[in-house]
Enzyme design. Structure first.
Site, PDB file in Angstrom:
ATOM      1  N   TYR A 136     171.771 128.599  35.882  1.00 57.73           N
ATOM      2  CA  TYR A 136     172.981 128.005  35.284  1.00 57.73           C
ATOM      3  C   TYR A 136     174.122 128.974  35.549  1.00 57.73           C
ATOM      4  O   TYR A 136     174.908 129.255  34.680  1.00 57.73           O
ATOM      5  CB  TYR A 136     172.690 127.852  33.772  1.00 57.73           C
ATOM      6  N   HIS A 141     181.256 125.770  35.942  1.00 56.95           N
ATOM      7  CA  HIS A 141     180.529 124.631  35.371  1.00 56.95           C
ATOM      8  C   HIS A 141     180.148 124.917  33.919  1.00 56.95           C
ATOM      9  O   HIS A 141     180.379 124.090  33.034  1.00 56.95           O
ATOM     10  CB  HIS A 141     179.276 124.336  36.194  1.00 56.95           C
ATOM     11  N   ARG A 150     182.221 122.605  22.877  1.00 54.65           N
ATOM     12  CA  ARG A 150     182.535 123.563  21.814  1.00 54.65           C
ATOM     13  C   ARG A 150     183.979 124.035  21.830  1.00 54.65           C
ATOM     14  O   ARG A 150     184.371 124.864  21.010  1.00 54.65           O
ATOM     15  CB  ARG A 150     181.628 124.802  21.938  1.00 54.65           C
ATOM     16  N   GLU A 206     174.190 116.896  39.885  1.00 56.08           N
ATOM     17  CA  GLU A 206     174.578 118.300  39.812  1.00 56.08           C
ATOM     18  C   GLU A 206     174.511 118.883  41.214  1.00 56.08           C
ATOM     19  O   GLU A 206     173.460 118.861  41.850  1.00 56.08           O
ATOM     20  CB  GLU A 206     173.696 119.093  38.833  1.00 56.08           C
ATOM     21  N   THR A 358     174.743 124.105  38.556  1.00 56.49           N
ATOM     22  CA  THR A 358     175.857 123.354  39.131  1.00 56.49           C
ATOM     23  C   THR A 358     176.969 124.285  39.585  1.00 56.49           C
ATOM     24  O   THR A 358     177.391 125.168  38.846  1.00 56.49           O
ATOM     25  CB  THR A 358     176.406 122.368  38.095  1.00 56.49           C
TER      26      THR A 358
END
Lengths: 431, 431
Positions: A136, A141, A150, A206, A358
């Site tokens: 990740y 991304h 958030r 993705e 991604t």
């Protein structure tokens, strides 16, 4: 610029500077075998090697059986120095008036039997994948998604800049480019926030890079960052299809599960790590102090790979590019991902697949997912006269990626393609 | 109660009602092969089958090669009806004055060559595991852990009673009972809440059951709950070792990663699904409305398996039981886990492993992890004259599990054992 005796189209992903490896069959060659892509041809290395094509490379002689295998695992396991030798040798074989011209250029019979149009070959998953891990580390991304969920102040989790965040994916659902993707059923929350059983309505893509592992480590024996490059065989494009509505409901507290395990598509041709060496580039700077085991002196740890996402809506005559990004948009390199993965002693095996996560750029138009591109599904975009937020049945997505050297030769990944099939009625597949 | 001509100790896990399958070698038999455990012996099925031991079971004749394989995958792939036949046949072979007494009971030579003391055999990972998935369906565990992190009001996440929460684990780090477990290094937060690179200081266990898959489904083709039992080969004990400090720092938002992928230990003998049939029992009632695809008429979907955790602290002469639980303490059954896993089309393969998640009971003394047992590490317990919260170097953990029928015969899993080795100095394993 070195020229080939083969007519390699300028726009080909598979120029002389590439030589990617894959698994093919074609009419008259029904057992999957190893090939390289060159221009608009595939060279069948099973036939080439059986016909003394590797005569000029004594070091590979004891290992010619690897080219008859239905996956690249055995070839990959020979190690980086062998991959380098074989690639450089094949570059010479394809070079006009090169040192090995008698082997193929001047050997019409072997040319006829070993070279096949790419349009006439069937490609397969290039490796048997033991374990698949998806990271990740596309920071833009992670930030974009964090903002959606958030807000900008807490967009990135506290750990994000300290370690390459990742999770274990599902190896069995990795498929090769061209495999249709069935819209998954799953549990999602309806408008009243009650869970229902339904086909996913927020099917996403993705845009990722994947790296294949070519060396294993023992259980309990971490791989240091200085040695991690030896473990990386080559790279592919990866589309980590995602059912966002399934994901939103299921992912707390253990992470994505059914939202991701219905299919992950990779491109068919593995671009060797060595082929990408000339395209090294710096990634996203990390403002946090890096832990000792992840510290590196290598400035250029990413690759300057142009990436794009093309979407062909159901009924449209052709695809339209909806996003352009670049392989530099990563916070951690693949060697860092691999080292972090093994820091506690996790064993890697030949054929394991690591995904980058991604790869979005920092700007509008560089998003690697529809979630970002549509601001969480709130802003549909116009394409080919229709509106899209998430994928509709019949939509086809193609990822592409390429580098260009100073002479204009392309090193590309070929396509990473998949079309969405409608969900099964009542969630039941026909027998 | 049927008697065997073999002297099976009363306390043996491997009575005539069990017949679990595993992979062994022993002196003079160095190639891993299939065996069943019976009393304190292993019956080498490679030798037994090659010596016409299966003469009385014509249906298995075309498949005898499966017993010469180094994993149970080929045997498992024959399907539930074949497993049933083979198990029942072997029960008859072991029965005193049974119909096949001439094959082994009266055949001293084959008894001598095919039966070996369990203490003299080496066991191996019983299956080649393609993908490993760990669920979280031990509701008391999920509640206990939720209370520690979020308090009793929000202990269970909103999705918890609606779907079997699970995540993809790391297949390559699943090891067989007896394999030592090296304390992992990783990133953890120190007292100042800054990340450091350190050996884990909160090394924990998780008491679980695992189920092996014996049938595959195509990509995109979900397995309905009515058919899910056909996909379940058999069961093992599973200790999902966990580095709690690594987990706490890394797991948001994608779930546990390095906290779990350094080792997961399973017991060596696979108890066939059929063997557990007489021990079906009800699980934890689910107050939420179940989605249609997870709905079942089967009242008794769990197994009444007594489970215990024994800990032998470094230097202690023997282990002490620190927890007792039961296989009923699950909210979702293994068929429900498998069906949920495939609801979006995820393909299962023969050899895939599904873990239940930690199986804690509702009461004190039934916790399946040290995290729960010590109230998050706050309440050390006394054992063998020392204090423990999490595992120390040299500590050895043994999971055990068994059922007992009305005649007092035990059907047990054997041990799931692992000892903690000290972390490598500076995180570097010797070459």
């Amino acid at each position: 610029m070195t020229e080939s005796w083969l007519d390699i189209p300028t726009e080909s992903d598979f120029s002389l500077i590439n030589i990617p490896f894959g698994i093919i069959t074609y009419a008259g060659a029904s057992a999957p075998r190893v090939a390289v892509a060159i221009g608009d041809k595939a060279l069948d290395l099973a036939i080439f090697s059986a016909s003394k094509g590797f005569l000029g490379l004594p070091a590979i002689q004891p290992y010619l059986h690897v080219f008859h295998e239905p996956t690249l695992n055995a070839f990959a396991a020979l190690g980086r120095p062998v991959h380098r030798q074989v690639r450089e040798y094949l570059q010479k074989v394809f070079t006009k008036n090169g040192p090995y011209r008698q082997l193929l250029e001047d050997n019409k019979e072997l040319r006829n039997t070993s070279l096949t149009d790419l349009t006439a070959v069937q490609t397969y998953l290039p490796m048997h994948i033991g374990d698949y891990t998806d990271f990740y580390v596309g920071k833009h991304h992670a930030y974009n998604v964090g903002v959606l969920f958030r807000g900008p102040a807490n967009a990135l989790q506290p750990n994000y800049t300290h370690l390459p965040v990742g999770y274990h994916g599902r190896a069995s659902s990795v498929v090769v480019s061209g495999t249709p993707v069935r819209r998954p059923w799953g549990q999602i929350l309806n408008a009243d926030k009650a869970p229902i059983y339904s086909p996913s309505k927020r099917l996403d893509i993705e845009l990722e890079l994947g790296a294949f592992v070519c060396k294993g480590n023992r259980l309990g024996a971490p791989v240091s960052l200085t040695k991690a490059e030896d473990y990386l065989f080559g790279y592919v494009l990866l589309n980590d299809w995602s059912a966002r509505d399934v994901q939103a409901w299921e992912y707390v507290p253990l992470g994505p599960f059914n939202a991701k395990n219905f299919a992950s598509t990779i491109s068919a041709w593995v671009v060797l790590a060595d082929a990408l060496e000339p395209f090294r580039a710096e990634g996203i700077p990390n403002e946090s102090e890096t832990q000792s085991y992840l510290k590196s002196d290598v400035k250029k740890a990413m690759f300057d790979i142009d990436l794009e996402v093309s979407l062909q809506p159901n009924g449209a005559p052709s695809g339209t590019v909806i996003s352009r990004s670049n392989g530099c948009n990563l916070l951690w390199s693949f060697p860092q991902m691999l080292t972090h993965h093994t820091v506690g002693g996790c064993p890697m095996n030949v054929g394991d697949l690591l995904g980058s996560g991604t790869i979005s750029g920092p700007d509008s138009g560089t998003e690697g997912s529809l979630l970002e591109l549509t601001n969480g599904g709130c802003k549909p975009f116009d394409i080919a006269g229709v509106k899209r937020t998430f994928l509709e049945d019949g939509d086809e997505v193609v990822l592409r990626g390429w580098c260009k050297d100073s002479t204009g030769q392309r090193l590309g990944f070929g396509e990473c393609r998949g079309q969405i099939l409608e969900a099964w009625e009542n969630g039941v597949a026909p027998e």
